[in-house]
Design a protein around this motif. Structure first.
Motif, mmCIF file in Angstrom:
data_model
loop_
_atom_site.group_PDB
_atom_site.id
_atom_site.type_symbol
_atom_site.label_atom_id
_atom_site.label_comp_id
_atom_site.label_asym_id
_atom_site.label_seq_id
_atom_site.Cartn_x
_atom_site.Cartn_y
_atom_site.Cartn_z
ATOM 1 N N GLY A 274 25.931 80.001 2.565
ATOM 2 C CA GLY A 274 24.783 79.344 3.172
ATOM 3 C C GLY A 274 23.452 79.702 2.566
ATOM 4 N N ASP B 83 23.385 74.392 4.855
ATOM 5 C CA ASP B 83 23.002 73.456 5.904
ATOM 6 C C ASP B 83 22.285 72.251 5.294
ATOM 7 N N GLU C 139 19.474 70.770 5.808
ATOM 8 C CA GLU C 139 18.050 70.897 5.491
ATOM 9 C C GLU C 139 17.830 71.670 4.193
ATOM 10 N N SER C 140 18.636 72.697 3.955
ATOM 11 C CA SER C 140 18.516 73.426 2.689
ATOM 12 C C SER C 140 18.901 72.534 1.509
#
Length: 251
Positions: free
Chosen positions: A90, A118, A120-121
């Motif tokens: 992550g 995730d 958004e990343s």
């Protein structure tokens, strides 16, 4: 120092340097996985660079102790590799590297997700990379440098992120850092130099998920976001031609 216009011979050496660096980045991407240390990434990167007959640009530059800058999550740039610093599922990790080939330099950076990241990343990394390509649409003879900068800023801010202002791109050639400085935002009023064929530029958006302010850690190298949000980095060495820009550090 004035902005240098490279000869055909110099450009070919920079093409060769860029191709080698692009291959190093491709191979480093393959080893990014949970559990690897930032020190392992640096060691493998330096081996690749030296096996290709190049010198790592960063090692010893102004005292920097490694060959690959490895920056994780809220680290914007210049993270120092460490045997105790492991990547975790992550994370996002930025790798910035440079090579010297027969006296000429290439500089490039990539940000990778570690395992599954995730959404958004992933979006932050995608927007950062795309902002580079939006910028170089203006990297053509006759245009002004800050048209490139403004295009990067517009795209980044339209997507809800911020452009780091304390750090900029740069000219490149025999030296890693040459004129001109290349901000990733448009300075007020000024237009920047007019672009000419034969200029070689390291264009490198650094994009924060939060605000653009950054600060430096006590190691005097690692730059982090002031608000603790994640940051991504994407860079290539670019040649201004008579027409479309040529990306020298991309396979």
């Amino acid at each position: 120092m004035a902005v240098t216009i490279k000869s055909e011979q110099e450009i070919q050496l920079m093409r060769d340097a860029g191709k080698i660096l692009a291959e190093v980045h491709e191979r480093l991407a393959e080893i990014i996985a949970p559990g690897i240390t930032t020190w392992d990434i640096d060691r493998k990167g330096e081996e690749m660079i030296r096996e290709a007959g190049c010198i790592p640009s960063f090692k010893g530059y102004q005292g920097y102790p490694a060959s690959i800058c490895v920056s994780i999550n809220d680290e914007v740039v210049h993270g120092i590799p460490n045997k105790d610093h492991r990547l975790f599922e992550g994370d996002i990790v930025s790798l910035d590297a440079g090579v010297i080939y027969q006296g000429y330099q290439s500089d490039a950076a990539r940000t990778h997700g570690v395992g599954k990241v995730d959404p958004e990343s992933q979006r932050l990394m995608d927007v950062t990379k795309e902002s580079f390509f939006r910028g170089i649409e203006y990297a053509r003879p006759g245009n002004h440098l800050y048209q490139v900068s403004a295009a990067i800023q517009r795209f980044v801010e339209k997507n809800g992120y911020s452009v780091v202002r304390a750090l900029v791109g740069h000219g490149i050639g025999r030296e890693m850092h040459e004129e001109p400085q290349i901000p990733n935002y448009k300075p007020m009023i000024r237009r920047g130099i007019r672009l000419r064929p034969g200029m070689t530029l390291a264009i490198e958006p650094m994009v924060n998920a939060g605000k653009y302010e950054v600060w430096m850690l006590e190691d005097d190298w690692t730059v982090v976001t002031r608000d603790g949000t994640r940051s991504a980095h994407y860079e290539n060495t670019v040649l201004i031609t008579e027409g479309d820009p040529e990306i020298l550090s991309l396979l």
